[in-house]
Design an enzyme around this catalytic site. Structure first.
Site, PDB file in Angstrom:
ATOM      1  N   CYS A 214      -2.498   8.493   4.135  1.00 22.53           N
ATOM      2  CA  CYS A 214      -2.330   8.306   2.694  1.00 22.53           C
ATOM      3  C   CYS A 214      -3.601   8.696   1.956  1.00 22.53           C
ATOM      4  O   CYS A 214      -3.583   9.025   0.785  1.00 22.53           O
ATOM      5  CB  CYS A 214      -1.885   6.892   2.362  1.00 22.53           C
ATOM      6  SG  CYS A 214      -2.702   5.655   3.317  1.00 22.53           S
TER       7      CYS A 214
ATOM      8  N   GLU B 248       0.883  -1.180   0.000  1.00 25.17           N
ATOM      9  CA  GLU B 248       0.000   0.000   0.000  1.00 25.17           C
ATOM     10  C   GLU B 248       0.905   1.210   0.000  1.00 25.17           C
ATOM     11  O   GLU B 248       1.672   1.395   0.946  1.00 25.17           O
ATOM     12  CB  GLU B 248      -0.842   0.025   1.278  1.00 25.17           C
ATOM     13  CG  GLU B 248      -1.962  -0.968   1.326  1.00 25.17           C
ATOM     14  CD  GLU B 248      -3.089  -0.583   0.387  1.00 25.17           C
ATOM     15  OE1 GLU B 248      -3.208   0.602   0.041  1.00 25.17           O
ATOM     16  OE2 GLU B 248      -3.817  -1.502  -0.019  1.00 25.17           O
TER      17      GLU B 248
END
Ligand SMILES: Cc1cc2nc3c(=O)[nH]c(=O)nc-3n(C[C@H](O)[C@H](O)[C@H](O)COP(=O)(O)OP(=O)(O)OC[C@H]3O[C@@H](n4cnc5c(N)ncnc54)[C@H](O)[C@@H]3O)c2cc1C
Length: 1019
Positions: free
Chosen positions: A791, A757
């Site tokens: 994020c 990720e």
């Protein structure tokens, strides 16, 4: 008097009201007028109602005829599908020509504005004063409310108060010419009530109000309320605090008590507040308020309402996993209303009652209760909303004489939320007005005691079949959000912070194969708000420890792999229970080690619990082997098996949730884990180890191995015995891991699987019709929540030219309002960034913004050693500039001005990343286009881009934002498993088990004449 006698009197009273109302209908329900026709269409067609309410919501933004017509088309379709009511008054115009179309738009717009005028007493002070004057001539008193609910900045809060000040000046002048209602020479209406009466929404007084920070919120509100009240007192007026959403209720009550008891105002009795009967806790609230009034010897005044936010409270509670705080059966609210009213009337010496309702039964009950209890006339009055139920209010005036109308004042734009609430209320099935004037429900039924209605409902329910229990596993449910209105929760957090601080400075050893293992190499982990505070001292793994950890994980693997999936899932459930028991403490560690605010930290732990429980459910789902194909004579079994040893390389920004998610998935899938926490949050990482330990995970299944990336990172990724790497972090590190893992060593027995990720450069598009009341706070939260270190954070706001200036101005006002300081104090919206290197990197980007663009806003930062950076808004940055392309991971937002929606969409897509994206728009075709064309992993429409919830919004990006399936989604566990198929030939010398033949026959039946014979044929 017996209850029976009282009921008879209430019925008599109600019948008298009904007779006085006669056949007159409120304008809302009068079908010979446009508004009545519109309401009628809404009540007959739910879809039209939704579209209409949405259209009314966007209406104030449709400032040109072109945008109005475009939206009319988008919401209601072309002429053929346009409901007749919207074409009313346009017969003969035709539709085809531009002229006719614009005439239609103009007429619809005019009609809608007129409808808003039915509810809003005036847009300017002079208009309002003139209208109030007329109402007073008709015998009605008033309370006036300045519209303007969403206050997103302190400047807007100032403007809200200024609106009152302007109005008060005008009212002060006007009241000189107003004789008191009820006759007499007094200046008080009916001999006791001030002629000027204002209602104030506390949430509009302070843009940073937050249930987690009661003291700060009350203080912030008082700063503006005290001078306002002083002005009201100077005019001899009355001020009532409206009660809004439940999240602000306790703050409002505290605000009331503080103001009422303020030495400056103690002797002045004209201050009231609203109590909402639909809240289950309101009876207790009323008791406490009455008790307080007696204790302080301060008479109070309560406006008793049923509550205007029923849908909102219900939806919010369900989304947040809270018990529903409002009654769910209408008669329960009605019954509670009567009980609370009786309580207040019995205490009339200490509390004045304003009965605010349009329900004849409710009003009759209050009138008769007051009569029965000998309550003097000056201790209660009746109130109704301006624009609603005109015949009712006239009848009320005739019968009770003391009626006050609640009159909203202000421009159409802020009035829309109010208007929609009123329309929803009136068209709801349960509405008394609808039942009376539309459904024509029998009079005696409408006057029925709510207790009797409840008894009937209970009897009906008891004859229904009981709901079916769901069998097997309880379905997955998300952990509840924190409810900071609960004083116990606030107290628990504060205590947890104290307890955690007391535990500062301990040394944390590695845990390998169930053994604590200290090392000489140690690193302190510090509080980013105060780096002098050492949260913990953490032993660092060297190459030896890495080898040992891998060996321990390998040793534990066969046993764990062969443990049944349900036993593995059970371990996760136990770990979830352990985390839940310690939820405040676990969150407090994050506040102090990662600089996470209360809510952010609590939700991080809640997400960790969700991952544990969700993946446990998922493993149970995947555990059962699947039989594939239906050909007889063979069985094909498809099932999953564990992969081996997994390295979990975790980030610091969700130090428990993401660590736990990656580890839990690996573990429940039967793998063993070497967990390397982030260097910035190793103590939080240790709490994960503790949770698994508490759950009783066998030794070696989860190994806690903190250490430096330079020493451990590549060693783990490259190691031939590590088959799986789960990583969350920056794109650079993620790509490096992919590269290293891709180099296969000769001794390696399997190709490595990497789940990575990575970063994002997420954009929120703000369309020209976006609701800025929603968009501005959402962009603030998405860009600057947890200092922009998510994020999923928004780092580009791409704003369509037509709304750019308005958006930027409100955003900057909002930014100016926030405060920055240690995350442990809930008064601060933003805290420190994670460490010094992050601080320096972010400051570098801010320098770049100064150099190549414009820093439109940069906040002050606390003068402390903490790692603070300013909240920064950069403008005039080209869309391809590094500021608009690189992940900054800090509170720096680029606001880009796009020519139009097409350009905004193109820019949103024009980065290497594709993690989250957002759109604020009320144009259905733009929403549809973004669904299809804004190509990101998680797209959020008309909400912020952060805060994905396990199972509801599985999370993860595409392009350079990551490789792998979405975390918290149905495909995630598959990455930690290998699928296998076992095919067995089951035919022995022509004999095939009967079951197989039968199922094959069933499947193949009718497919071909020459197919396999069914089992019956063989028999
Ligand atoms: C002067 C005045 C001031 C007001 N000030 C406020 C205020 O400060 N804060 C505020 O929140 N509201 C306020 N209201 C609005 C008020 O709360 C009600 O929404 C409104 O008056 C409708 O109630 P009713 O008794 O007139 O009508 P009814 O038709 O008898 O009652 C409707 C109400 O019942 C409740 N209800 C509906 N469905 C259900 C259900 N399924 N289960 C349980 N309960 C249900 C809801 O509260 C709904 O509004 C005010 C109203 C007036 C008249």
């Amino acid at each position: 008097m017996t209850q029976r006698d009282l009921e008879d009197r209430i019925h008599d009273c109600g019948r008298r009201y009904v007779a006085t109302i006669g056949d007159e209908r409120p304008s809302l329900f009068n079908k010979s007028a446009w508004t009545g026709k519109l309401m009628d269409a809404c009540m007959r067609n739910e879809r039209f109602k939704v579209q209409l309410f949405r259209f009314i919501d966007v209406l104030p933004y449709l400032t040109t005829m072109d945008s109005f017509s475009r939206h009319l088309d988008e919401y209601f379709g072309s002429e053929e599908s346009l409901p007749a009511v919207l074409k009313w008054g346009l017969r003969g115009l035709g539709w085809g020509g531009t002229l006719a179309k614009s005439a239609a738009s103009a007429a619809t717009r005019k009609n809608l504005e007129l409808m808003a005028r039915d509810f809003i007493v005036g847009a300017t002070a002079s208009e309002t004063v003139a209208r109030l004057h007329t109402l007073r001539e008709q015998g009605f008193a008033f309370t006036v409310d300045v519209l303007g609910e969403a206050t997103v900045s302190e400047r807007e809060a100032d403007a809200y108060v200024a609106g009152y000040r302007g109005l008060l000046d005008a009212l002060g002048q006007a009241q000189r010419g107003w004789p008191a209602l009820g006759g007499g020479s007094d200046t008080l209406d009916w001999g006791h009530a001030p002629r000027i009466n204002v209602s104030v929404k506390p949430s509009a007084l302070f843009s940073l109000a937050d249930p987690a920070d009661v003291e700060g919120s009350v203080h912030g509100m008082l700063v503006r309320l005290v001078p306002l009240y002083r002005a009201v007192v100077a005019l001899g007026g009355f001020l009532c605090l409206d009660t809004e959403m439940r999240r602000f209720k306790n703050i409002t009550f505290e605000l009331y008590r503080r103001l009422r008891a303020d030495p400056e105002f103690r002797a002045y009795p004209h201050l009231g507040l609203a109590v909402q009967a639909y809240l289950r806790e309101s009876e207790q609230d009323a008791d406490e308020l009455l008790e307080w009034a007696r204790r302080e010897t301060l008479p109070i005044s309560i406006r008793l309402v049923k509550g205007a936010y029923w849908d909102y409270e219900t939806v919010l509670a369900r989304q947040s996993g809270w018990p529903i705080p409002v009654y769910t059966v209408k008669a329960e609210t009605d019954a509670a209303y009567e009980r609370i009213a009786e309580k207040i009337l019995r205490n009339h010496d200490a509390c004045h009652l304003a009965c605010a309702s349009h329900n004849v039964r409710t009003v009759s009950a209050v009138a008769e209760l007051a009569h029965t209890l000998d309550v003097p006339a000056h201790r209660y009055e009746f109130q109704a909303l301006y624009g609603m139920a005109e015949p009712f209010r006239k009848a009320l005036l005739k019968t009770t004489r003391r009626v006050r109308l609640y009159c909203p004042h202000g421009r159409l734009l802020p009035g829309m939320a109010y208007l929609i609430r009123r329309l929803l209320e009136n068209t709801a099935n349960e509405s008394f007005l609808r039942q009376t004037f539309v459904e024509g429900v029998e009079r005696d039924r409408l006057l029925e005691s709510p207790r009797a209605v409840l008894a009937r409902v209970a009897a009906e329910q008891s004859t229904r079949a009981p709901a079916r229990e769901s069998g097997g596993d309880a379905a997955f449910r998300n952990e509840a959000f924190p409810d900071w209105t609960d004083a116990a929760a606030r107290q628990a957090y504060a205590s947890a912070l104290g307890a955690v601080r007391k535990a500062f400075g301990r040394t944390y050893a590695l845990s390998i194969g169930g053994q604590e293992m200290g090392t000489g190499d140690r690193e302190p982990s510090v509080n980013p708000a105060n780096p002098d505070e050492v949260v913990g001292v953490v032993c660092q793994a060297g190459p030896d420890e890495v080898e040992r950890a891998i060996a321990a994980a390998r040793n534990a693997f066969p046993g764990w792999r062969d443990t049944s999936p349900s036993a593995r899932a059970e371990m996760l459930r136990k770990a979830a229970a352990a985390a839940r028991r310690r939820i405040f403490e676990l969150a407090a560690w994050q506040t102090l080690e990662a600089g996470k605010q209360w809510t952010e930290a609590y939700l991080d732990v809640a997400e960790a619990i969700d991952f544990l429980e969700y993946y446990a459910c998922e493993m149970r789902r995947l555990a059962a082997p699947r039989r594939l194909g239906a050909a007889p004579g063979e069985t094909n079994e498809y099932f999953y098996e564990s992969k081996g040893v997994a390295a979990v390389l975790a980030p610091w920004n969700f130090p428990l949730a993401i660590s736990c998610g990656m580890s839990a998935a690996a573990i429940v899938a039967g793998n063993t884990v070497i967990y390397k926490p982030s260097r910035s949050t190793p103590v939080v990482g240790h709490t994960l180890h503790q949770i698994f330990q508490e759950a009783g995970l066998p030794a070696g299944v989860f190994n806690y191995v903190p250490g430096r990336s330079g020493v451990m990172g590549d060693a783990l990724v490259r190691h031939p015995q590590v088959g799986l790497i789960a990583f969350t972090g920056s794109m650079e590190t993620g790509l490096h891991i992919l590269e290293v893992a891709g180099c296969t060593l000769p001794i390696q027995s399997a190709v490595k699987k990497v789940i990575a990720e990575m970063g994002g450069k997420n954009a929120i598009i703000v369309d020209d019709d976006a609701d800025l009341d929603e968009a501005v706070p959402a962009v603030m939260r998405s860009a600057f929540g947890y200092q922009g270190q998510k994020c999923s954070a928004c780092s580009r706001a791409i704003v369509v030219d037509a709304i750019y200036d308005r958006f930027l101005e409100r955003l900057m006002d909002a930014a100016r309002s926030v405060r920055i300081g240690p995350a442990e104090d809930p008064a601060y919206f933003m805290g420190p960034v994670i460490d010094r290197s992050a601080q320096e990197r972010i400051l570098g980007y801010i320098g770049l913004a100064q150099q190549d663009g414009r820093v439109a806003f940069a906040s002050e930062v606390p003068k402390s050693k903490g790692f603070y950076v300013p909240l920064t808004i950069a403008t005039e940055v080209p869309p391809d500039h590094p500021l608009a392309q690189e992940e900054i991971f800090g509170p720096v937002l680029c606001v880009l001005r796009a020519r139009n929606f097409d350009q905004a969409l193109a820019w949103a897509n024009a980065t290497r990343f594709a993690l989250t994206g957002g759109l604020f728009s009320r144009t259905p075709s733009h929403i549809e286009r973004c669904r299809r064309e804004l190509r990101v992993g998680n797209l959020y429409i008309n909400r912020g881009t952060t805060g994905a919830i396990v199972g509801r919004q599985p999370f993860g990006g595409v392009k350079m934002s990551g490789v792998g399936a979405k975390a918290g989604g149905p495909d995630y566990l598959l990455q930690f498993l290998d699928a296998r198929v076992v095919t067995e030939n089951t035919m022995r010398r022509g004999f095939v088990p009967f079951e197989e033949l039968r199922s094959a026959g069933g499947t193949m039946h009718g497919q071909s004449d020459g197919g396999v014979r069914s089992g019956r044929d063989i028999q």
